[in-house]
Design a protein around this motif. Structure first.
Motif, PDB file in Angstrom:
ATOM      1  N   GLY A  12     -23.294  30.819  46.373  1.00  0.00           N
ATOM      2  CA  GLY A  12     -22.411  30.172  45.385  1.00  0.00           C
ATOM      3  C   GLY A  12     -21.807  28.881  45.931  1.00  0.00           C
ATOM      4  N   LYS A  13     -22.504  28.241  46.867  1.00  0.00           N
ATOM      5  CA  LYS A  13     -21.960  27.016  47.488  1.00  0.00           C
ATOM      6  C   LYS A  13     -21.788  25.915  46.437  1.00  0.00           C
ATOM      7  N   GLY A  14     -22.849  25.657  45.676  1.00  0.00           N
ATOM      8  CA  GLY A  14     -22.767  24.599  44.666  1.00  0.00           C
ATOM      9  C   GLY A  14     -21.699  24.913  43.620  1.00  0.00           C
ATOM     10  N   THR A  15     -21.634  26.172  43.205  1.00  0.00           N
ATOM     11  CA  THR A  15     -20.656  26.605  42.193  1.00  0.00           C
ATOM     12  C   THR A  15     -19.232  26.382  42.698  1.00  0.00           C
ATOM     13  N   GLN A  16     -18.960  26.760  43.920  1.00  0.00           N
ATOM     14  CA  GLN A  16     -17.600  26.605  44.466  1.00  0.00           C
ATOM     15  C   GLN A  16     -17.286  25.130  44.755  1.00  0.00           C
ATOM     16  N   SER A  30     -24.368  17.457  48.872  1.00  0.00           N
ATOM     17  CA  SER A  30     -25.274  18.602  49.004  1.00  0.00           C
ATOM     18  C   SER A  30     -26.621  18.105  49.508  1.00  0.00           C
ATOM     19  N   SER A  31     -27.026  18.570  50.689  1.00  0.00           N
ATOM     20  CA  SER A  31     -28.314  18.123  51.243  1.00  0.00           C
ATOM     21  C   SER A  31     -29.459  18.560  50.331  1.00  0.00           C
ATOM     22  N   GLY A  32     -29.345  19.761  49.727  1.00  0.00           N
ATOM     23  CA  GLY A  32     -30.403  20.238  48.823  1.00  0.00           C
ATOM     24  C   GLY A  32     -30.513  19.349  47.593  1.00  0.00           C
ATOM     25  N   LEU A  35     -32.159  16.062  48.521  1.00  0.00           N
ATOM     26  CA  LEU A  35     -33.614  16.238  48.705  1.00  0.00           C
ATOM     27  C   LEU A  35     -34.333  16.383  47.359  1.00  0.00           C
ATOM     28  N   ARG A  36     -33.725  17.130  46.431  1.00  0.00           N
ATOM     29  CA  ARG A  36     -34.366  17.287  45.107  1.00  0.00           C
ATOM     30  C   ARG A  36     -34.412  15.953  44.351  1.00  0.00           C
ATOM     31  N   GLN A  37     -33.356  15.128  44.525  1.00  0.00           N
ATOM     32  CA  GLN A  37     -33.379  13.798  43.873  1.00  0.00           C
ATOM     33  C   GLN A  37     -34.497  12.946  44.473  1.00  0.00           C
ATOM     34  N   GLY A  56     -39.615  27.746  51.624  1.00  0.00           N
ATOM     35  CA  GLY A  56     -38.384  28.400  52.094  1.00  0.00           C
ATOM     36  C   GLY A  56     -38.049  28.079  53.537  1.00  0.00           C
ATOM     37  N   ALA A  57     -38.748  27.077  54.103  1.00  0.00           N
ATOM     38  CA  ALA A  57     -38.452  26.652  55.486  1.00  0.00           C
ATOM     39  C   ALA A  57     -37.463  25.488  55.451  1.00  0.00           C
ATOM     40  N   LEU A  58     -36.928  25.135  56.617  1.00  0.00           N
ATOM     41  CA  LEU A  58     -36.014  23.990  56.686  1.00  0.00           C
ATOM     42  C   LEU A  58     -36.785  22.700  56.907  1.00  0.00           C
ATOM     43  N   ASP A  83     -22.220  20.579  51.730  1.00  0.00           N
ATOM     44  CA  ASP A  83     -22.817  21.793  51.146  1.00  0.00           C
ATOM     45  C   ASP A  83     -24.289  21.848  51.567  1.00  0.00           C
ATOM     46  N   GLY A  84     -24.620  22.829  52.405  1.00  0.00           N
ATOM     47  CA  GLY A  84     -26.025  22.969  52.848  1.00  0.00           C
ATOM     48  C   GLY A  84     -26.333  22.189  54.107  1.00  0.00           C
ATOM     49  N   PHE A  85     -25.364  21.509  54.642  1.00  0.00           N
ATOM     50  CA  PHE A  85     -25.507  20.739  55.881  1.00  0.00           C
ATOM     51  C   PHE A  85     -24.207  20.875  56.666  1.00  0.00           C
ATOM     52  N   PRO A  86     -24.223  21.159  57.959  1.00  0.00           N
ATOM     53  CA  PRO A  86     -25.394  21.397  58.805  1.00  0.00           C
ATOM     54  C   PRO A  86     -25.951  22.811  58.625  1.00  0.00           C
ATOM     55  N   ARG A  87     -27.244  22.930  58.911  1.00  0.00           N
ATOM     56  CA  ARG A  87     -27.932  24.204  58.693  1.00  0.00           C
ATOM     57  C   ARG A  87     -28.626  24.689  59.956  1.00  0.00           C
ATOM     58  N   THR A  88     -28.534  23.913  61.027  1.00  0.00           N
ATOM     59  CA  THR A  88     -29.005  24.360  62.346  1.00  0.00           C
ATOM     60  C   THR A  88     -27.930  23.912  63.345  1.00  0.00           C
ATOM     61  N   GLY A 125     -32.175  34.648  38.628  1.00  0.00           N
ATOM     62  CA  GLY A 125     -31.642  34.406  37.285  1.00  0.00           C
ATOM     63  C   GLY A 125     -31.077  33.010  37.091  1.00  0.00           C
ATOM     64  N   ARG A 126     -31.122  32.176  38.131  1.00  0.00           N
ATOM     65  CA  ARG A 126     -30.553  30.814  37.999  1.00  0.00           C
ATOM     66  C   ARG A 126     -31.466  29.921  37.160  1.00  0.00           C
ATOM     67  N   ARG A 127     -30.875  29.110  36.326  1.00  0.00           N
ATOM     68  CA  ARG A 127     -31.613  28.094  35.576  1.00  0.00           C
ATOM     69  C   ARG A 127     -30.853  26.780  35.738  1.00  0.00           C
ATOM     70  N   ASN A 169     -38.125  34.431  52.030  1.00  0.00           N
ATOM     71  CA  ASN A 169     -38.303  33.520  53.179  1.00  0.00           C
ATOM     72  C   ASN A 169     -37.035  32.734  53.472  1.00  0.00           C
ATOM     73  N   ARG A 170     -36.364  32.288  52.406  1.00  0.00           N
ATOM     74  CA  ARG A 170     -35.127  31.498  52.614  1.00  0.00           C
ATOM     75  C   ARG A 170     -34.072  32.345  53.317  1.00  0.00           C
ATOM     76  N   LEU A 171     -34.008  33.638  52.975  1.00  0.00           N
ATOM     77  CA  LEU A 171     -33.031  34.515  53.645  1.00  0.00           C
ATOM     78  C   LEU A 171     -33.389  34.696  55.132  1.00  0.00           C
ATOM     79  N   ASN A 197     -19.043  38.032  47.009  1.00  0.00           N
ATOM     80  CA  ASN A 197     -19.826  38.923  46.145  1.00  0.00           C
ATOM     81  C   ASN A 197     -19.254  39.042  44.733  1.00  0.00           C
ATOM     82  N   GLU A 198     -17.970  38.742  44.589  1.00  0.00           N
ATOM     83  CA  GLU A 198     -17.323  38.922  43.277  1.00  0.00           C
ATOM     84  C   GLU A 198     -17.603  37.719  42.363  1.00  0.00           C
ATOM     85  N   ASP A 199     -17.001  37.741  41.163  1.00  0.00           N
ATOM     86  CA  ASP A 199     -17.286  36.657  40.211  1.00  0.00           C
ATOM     87  C   ASP A 199     -16.732  35.315  40.723  1.00  0.00           C
TER      88      ASP A 199
HETATM   89  P1  AP5 Z   1     -25.274  28.358  43.403  1.00  0.00           P
HETATM   90  O1  AP5 Z   1     -23.851  27.977  43.373  1.00  0.00           O
HETATM   91  O2  AP5 Z   1     -26.279  27.417  42.851  1.00  0.00           O
HETATM   92  O3  AP5 Z   1     -25.678  28.871  44.872  1.00  0.00           O
HETATM   93  P2  AP5 Z   1     -25.920  28.060  46.230  1.00  0.00           P
HETATM   94  O4  AP5 Z   1     -25.271  28.808  47.334  1.00  0.00           O
HETATM   95  O5  AP5 Z   1     -25.539  26.623  46.060  1.00  0.00           O
HETATM   96  O6  AP5 Z   1     -27.466  28.285  46.321  1.00  0.00           O
HETATM   97  P3  AP5 Z   1     -28.670  27.315  46.711  1.00  0.00           P
HETATM   98  O7  AP5 Z   1     -29.919  28.083  46.335  1.00  0.00           O
HETATM   99  O8  AP5 Z   1     -28.538  25.958  46.085  1.00  0.00           O
HETATM  100  O9  AP5 Z   1     -28.488  27.219  48.226  1.00  0.00           O
HETATM  101  P4  AP5 Z   1     -29.540  26.945  49.285  1.00  0.00           P
HETATM  102  O10 AP5 Z   1     -28.677  26.768  50.457  1.00  0.00           O
HETATM  103  O11 AP5 Z   1     -30.624  27.951  49.449  1.00  0.00           O
HETATM  104  O12 AP5 Z   1     -30.351  25.696  48.695  1.00  0.00           O
HETATM  105  P5  AP5 Z   1     -30.244  24.136  48.942  1.00  0.00           P
HETATM  106  O13 AP5 Z   1     -30.356  23.496  47.632  1.00  0.00           O
HETATM  107  O14 AP5 Z   1     -29.085  23.793  49.829  1.00  0.00           O
HETATM  108  O15 AP5 Z   1     -25.391  29.766  42.607  1.00  0.00           O
HETATM  109  C1  AP5 Z   1     -26.643  30.406  42.421  1.00  0.00           C
HETATM  110  C2  AP5 Z   1     -26.626  31.133  41.054  1.00  0.00           C
HETATM  111  O16 AP5 Z   1     -25.643  32.175  41.083  1.00  0.00           O
HETATM  112  C3  AP5 Z   1     -26.252  30.232  39.868  1.00  0.00           C
HETATM  113  O17 AP5 Z   1     -26.978  30.636  38.756  1.00  0.00           O
HETATM  114  C4  AP5 Z   1     -24.738  30.509  39.653  1.00  0.00           C
HETATM  115  O18 AP5 Z   1     -24.380  30.341  38.307  1.00  0.00           O
HETATM  116  C5  AP5 Z   1     -24.624  31.962  40.091  1.00  0.00           C
HETATM  117  N1  AP5 Z   1     -23.362  32.253  40.774  1.00  0.00           N
HETATM  118  C6  AP5 Z   1     -22.769  31.517  41.757  1.00  0.00           C
HETATM  119  N2  AP5 Z   1     -21.651  32.107  42.192  1.00  0.00           N
HETATM  120  C7  AP5 Z   1     -21.528  33.263  41.469  1.00  0.00           C
HETATM  121  C8  AP5 Z   1     -20.576  34.323  41.480  1.00  0.00           C
HETATM  122  N3  AP5 Z   1     -19.519  34.330  42.316  1.00  0.00           N
HETATM  123  N4  AP5 Z   1     -20.764  35.354  40.628  1.00  0.00           N
HETATM  124  C9  AP5 Z   1     -21.838  35.386  39.788  1.00  0.00           C
HETATM  125  N5  AP5 Z   1     -22.774  34.399  39.728  1.00  0.00           N
HETATM  126  C10 AP5 Z   1     -22.627  33.360  40.573  1.00  0.00           C
HETATM  127  O19 AP5 Z   1     -31.552  23.860  49.822  1.00  0.00           O
HETATM  128  C11 AP5 Z   1     -32.855  23.988  49.270  1.00  0.00           C
HETATM  129  C12 AP5 Z   1     -33.886  23.677  50.346  1.00  0.00           C
HETATM  130  O20 AP5 Z   1     -33.718  22.302  50.815  1.00  0.00           O
HETATM  131  C13 AP5 Z   1     -33.796  24.528  51.625  1.00  0.00           C
HETATM  132  O21 AP5 Z   1     -34.480  25.757  51.499  1.00  0.00           O
HETATM  133  C14 AP5 Z   1     -34.457  23.587  52.666  1.00  0.00           C
HETATM  134  O22 AP5 Z   1     -35.851  23.600  52.570  1.00  0.00           O
HETATM  135  C15 AP5 Z   1     -33.949  22.210  52.237  1.00  0.00           C
HETATM  136  N6  AP5 Z   1     -32.684  21.841  52.903  1.00  0.00           N
HETATM  137  C16 AP5 Z   1     -31.470  21.661  52.319  1.00  0.00           C
HETATM  138  N7  AP5 Z   1     -30.547  21.338  53.233  1.00  0.00           N
HETATM  139  C17 AP5 Z   1     -31.185  21.314  54.430  1.00  0.00           C
HETATM  140  C18 AP5 Z   1     -30.742  21.081  55.772  1.00  0.00           C
HETATM  141  N8  AP5 Z   1     -29.452  20.795  56.066  1.00  0.00           N
HETATM  142  N9  AP5 Z   1     -31.654  21.168  56.774  1.00  0.00           N
HETATM  143  C19 AP5 Z   1     -32.952  21.436  56.510  1.00  0.00           C
HETATM  144  N10 AP5 Z   1     -33.432  21.694  55.267  1.00  0.00           N
HETATM  145  C20 AP5 Z   1     -32.552  21.631  54.225  1.00  0.00           C
END
Ligand code: AP5
Length: 217
Positions: A12-16, A30-32, A35-37, A56-58, A83-88, A125-127, A169-171, A197-199
């Motif tokens: 829930g990093k992006g959400t928070q 957000s590094s993710g 990267l998507r942009q 699912g690798a870094l 958000d998502g950085f640093p990851r190592t 379930g994310r969209r 793999n991401r986990l 874990n909560e809402d």
């Molecule tokens: P959301 O808030 O989107 O979760 P999140 O923690 O932000 O999840 P991400 O999947 O974006 O994190 P990530 O770290 O795997 O991916 P990232 O984009 O950084 O919530 C998820 C869903 O749950 C949503 O539908 C939301 O509505 C719901 N939700 C949230 N909170 C809730 C709650 N409390 N209750 C109920 N529902 C809830 O990275 C992607 C990829 O990019 C990586 O795998 C890697 O390959 C690369 N990358 C990114 N950063 C790096 C880095 N620093 N180094 C190397 N590679 C990188």
């Protein structure tokens, strides 16, 4: 304030971050998302990152550290949340070194803790909206019109790395490479462990409790 937000995929990093930005006026990096942009724009960086992300690798540290260093330069006076950085641990060391060059440091680390079954439920379930980046969930956060973004009406998509197989793999990647970052910060920084874990509103209240105390110091 310079805050690092850590947590497994789907914690829930992006959400928070959206809530934190609204309350404290910090810049959200957000590094993710970056990267998507880059991928959507078809840049060289985006193409380099593609295969790592889809499996699912870094993405390699040197690419990420360079990318984030140029984004962090634009930090406003109020500060930023990463958000998502640093990851190592290597990325964390590089970040500390570059902040130290300007007499700065990370003020606090928020560590969102979430159980694996919750991660799978949230991510499968994310969209997302391909146009504005808004995030929904098929059960927890439905759009007003099924499958369409509330902001611009675009058709919602599922992220290519949100399949059950890639989430597994991401986990694994998180446990091996990112969990040690929590221990790294626990040596020299204030780390707040938060049960995520909560809402989302309940998690936000726990986050605000900690950050409000930090702001009032
Ligand atoms: P959301 O808030 O989107 O979760 P999140 O923690 O932000 O999840 P991400 O999947 O974006 O994190 P990530 O770290 O795997 O991916 P990232 O984009 O950084 O919530 C998820 C869903 O749950 C949503 O539908 C939301 O509505 C719901 N939700 C949230 N909170 C809730 C709650 N409390 N209750 C109920 N529902 C809830 O990275 C992607 C990829 O990019 C990586 O795998 C890697 O390959 C690369 N990358 C990114 N950063 C790096 C880095 N620093 N180094 C190397 N590679 C990188």
């Amino acid at each position: 304030m310079r805050i690092v937000l850590l947590g497994a995929p789907g914690a829930g990093k992006g959400t928070q971050c959206k809530r934190i930005v609204a309350r404290y006026g910090l810049m959200h990096l957000s590094s993710g998302d970056i990267l998507r942009q880059e991928r959507a724009a078809g840049t060289e960086l985006g193409q380099k990152a593609q295969n790592y992300m889809d499996s699912g690798a870094l993405v390699p540290d040197d690419i990420i550290v360079k990318m984030m260093a140029s984004a962090i330069k634009k930090t406003p006076e109020a500060g930023l949340i990463l958000d998502g950085f640093p990851r190592t641990v290597n990325q964390a060391v590089a970040l500390d070194e570059s902040l130290a060059c300007n007499g700065r440091r990370i003020d606090a680390v928020l560590n969102l803790r979430v159980d694996d079954p919750v991660v799978f439920e949230r991510l499968t379930g994310r969209r997302s909206c391909p146009q504005c980046g808004a995030v929904y969930h098929v059960k927890n956060l439905k759009p007003k019109v099924d499958g369409r973004c509330d902001n611009d009406g675009a058709e919602l998509i599922q992220r290519s790395d949100d399949s059950r197989e890639v989430v597994t793999n991401r986990l694994k990647t998180y446990r091996l490479q990112t969990k040690p970052v929590v221990d790294y910060y626990k040596k020299n920084n204030t780390v707040y462990d938060i049960d995520a874990n909560e809402d989302a509103d309940h998690v936000a209240s726990l986050v605000f409790e900690n950050l409000d105390a930090l702001v009032s110091v």
